[in-house]
Write an enzyme that holds these catalytic residues in place. Structure first.
Site, mmCIF file in Angstrom:
data_model
loop_
_atom_site.group_PDB
_atom_site.id
_atom_site.type_symbol
_atom_site.label_atom_id
_atom_site.label_comp_id
_atom_site.label_asym_id
_atom_site.label_seq_id
_atom_site.Cartn_x
_atom_site.Cartn_y
_atom_site.Cartn_z
ATOM 1 N N LYS A 107 42.410 67.814 35.297
ATOM 2 C CA LYS A 107 42.470 66.543 36.025
ATOM 3 C C LYS A 107 41.223 65.701 35.845
ATOM 4 C CE LYS A 107 41.289 69.257 40.088
ATOM 5 N NZ LYS A 107 41.683 70.545 39.474
ATOM 6 N N GLU A 131 51.226 67.742 33.341
ATOM 7 C CA GLU A 131 51.868 67.848 34.653
ATOM 8 C C GLU A 131 51.039 68.682 35.622
ATOM 9 O OE1 GLU A 131 54.028 66.848 37.418
ATOM 10 O OE2 GLU A 131 55.275 66.556 35.635
ATOM 11 N N GLY A 136 49.842 71.002 40.942
ATOM 12 C CA GLY A 136 50.309 72.355 40.698
ATOM 13 C C GLY A 136 51.749 72.403 40.226
ATOM 14 N N GLY A 189 40.268 82.699 50.572
ATOM 15 C CA GLY A 189 40.340 82.361 49.156
ATOM 16 C C GLY A 189 40.875 80.975 48.859
ATOM 17 N N LYS A 207 42.904 63.038 40.851
ATOM 18 C CA LYS A 207 44.366 63.023 40.869
ATOM 19 C C LYS A 207 44.898 61.635 41.212
ATOM 20 C CE LYS A 207 44.414 67.911 42.149
ATOM 21 N NZ LYS A 207 44.596 68.890 43.238
#
Length: 430
Positions: A107, A131, A136, A189, A207
């Site tokens: 990105k 994409e 994601g 995480g 983005k």
């Protein structure tokens, strides 16, 4: 007729995403062959640490010389998942020069140098697909670039970073403070050891640049995107939002101006009504709300990060690029025919929620209202509470240019009766 000679794929990077790409290529080999019309073969994997054990990958495919890999000349598709600007940029352009198309999840690079990379792809007759760079596993770029190609998109409003949404959702549902919610995200995480790129909005801004460029067919670079982080959001802000029937999200907002002559792209925390579909997006999920003239309102929702979801988007692009290769064609490329200018944040028309600490005495509200009037900003609602000589004044405005609202806040700070500006937040989604 099925082609028997395999299409060769080289992988740049074999971390969380890259290893999932390799695994899916192996475990779904027969399905990929059927969908593409030819088998695909993993022909090389460039990594930084060759000694690391990579389950399911033939050690003979591992190399530390990424440049030599992309220059081989027999590679059909390069999958770039190393991230960053360099060496990714040079490796991608080198791949084009040596006959390979590229699938990327990068990105930052696409947002900064997408135009130049697309030009290089066109020059050499190759594909550039990405994409996975935005949300994601959520199919988003392809619908904007292809499914809505005959429509006019006016607005793209979305939650495009799972880490920040997890933190804000935790603050909203549990009453936790920002640091407490960040610590939980790190322990689970969801947040990196250094979360700056996420919480300060850099990830979402990249983005937003990509989405705005595709949606409005114009050049939007990362530097064009207005950005505010969310580290200053407090539990008190959420309490104010709840009183308004809202919650708080870090939003990426890309808009076409009312006159259609310019576009804007911005990232910042905002209050959004609980009735809006984005308000119900929980945890580390992403969602993007698209408003188009003919199609109306569309919403895309799903996991926006993680190895398997991101690899899913990469493999979708890989299938498309391989099909194009067999057809000796290329897919949709860069579209910037409108050449619309990118406006500044000051031109954006929005609403403000402003919380002021003021002296609790007669005339304060009149002084504050006068400042708003002098700057041409109409007040929607006011709420005042206080005791012992101190008070809190919460003002929600009607829509006005952001420059006027900023000027209003600057003037309020100069009033003797205003002790401080406790918080400022935009109100979106109405």
């Amino acid at each position: 007729m099925m082609r028997t000679r395999p299409l060769k794929v080289a992988l740049l990077g074999c971390g969380v995403v890259g290893s999932e790409v390799a695994r899916i290529m192996t475990t779904h080999a027969d399905d990929l062959t059927a969908r593409i019309g030819a088998p695909v073969e993993l022909a090389g994997v460039a990594v930084r640490r060759p000694s690391k054990v990579r389950e399911g990958i033939d050690p003979s495919l591992i190399t530390t010389d990424a440049t030599a890999l992309v220059k081989r000349g027999d590679i059909d598709v390069i999958v770039e998942v190393i991230g960053g600007i360099e060496p990714a940029r040079t490796l991608i352009t080198t791949a084009f020069e040596h006959g390979a198309s590229v699938v990327s999840a990068n990105k930052a690079l696409i947002a900064q140098d997408g135009a130049a990379l697309h030009a290089a792809a066109v020059e050499h007759g190759r594909d550039l697909y990405y994409e996975a760079a935005v949300a994601g596993a959520i199919p988003l770029i392809r619908p904007l670039r292809e499914s809505l190609a005959g429509d006019k998109v006016n607005r793209v409003l979305g939650i495009v970073n799972g880490t920040t949404n997890f933190i804000l959702d935790a603050m909203d549902t549990t009453g936790a403070g920002y640091q407490e919610a960040l610590d939980e995200a790190t322990a689970l995480g969801y947040a990196e050891a250094d979360p700056t790129a996420d919480v300060e909005g850099f990830d979402a801004a990249a983005k937003a640049a990509i989405l705005a460029g595709i949606a409005f067919h114009t050049r939007v670079r990362l530097d064009d995107v207005y950005r505010e982080g969310m580290s200053e959001v407090t539990a008190a802000d959420f309490a104010s939002a709840k009183r308004m029937g809202c919650t708080i999200k870090l939003l990426a907002i890309c808009e076409r101006a009312a006159d259609g002559e310019s576009v804007t792209a911005r990232v910042h925390p905002a209050m959004i009504p609980l009735s809006h579909p984005l308000a119900s997006v929980r945890g580390a999920y992403n969602a993007v709300f698209v408003e188009a003239e003919a199609a109306g309102q569309l919403m895309f929702y799903g996991p926006g990060a993680g190895g398997a979801p991101t690899a899913s988007a990469v493999l979708g692009d890989l299938v498309a690029v391989c099909r194009n290769k067999l057809a000796e064609a290329t897919g949709p490329g860069d579209s910037a025919y409108t050449q619309l200018p990118v406006g500044s944040m000051g031109e954006v028309v929005t609403r403000y929620h402003i919380s002021l600490d003021v002296a609790d005495k007669p005339g304060v509200l009149a002084q504050v209202a006068t400042v708003f009037a002098e700057h041409g900003v109409s007040i929607d609602t006011v709420r005042q509470t206080g005791k012992d000589g101190e008070a809190s004044l919460v003002v929600v405005t009607h829509r006005a240019p952001d420059a006027a609202l900023t000027g209003t806040v600057d003037a309020l700070r100069k009033l003797d009766t205003v002790r401080g500006v406790a918080s400022i937040m935009r109100v979106e989604g109405e």
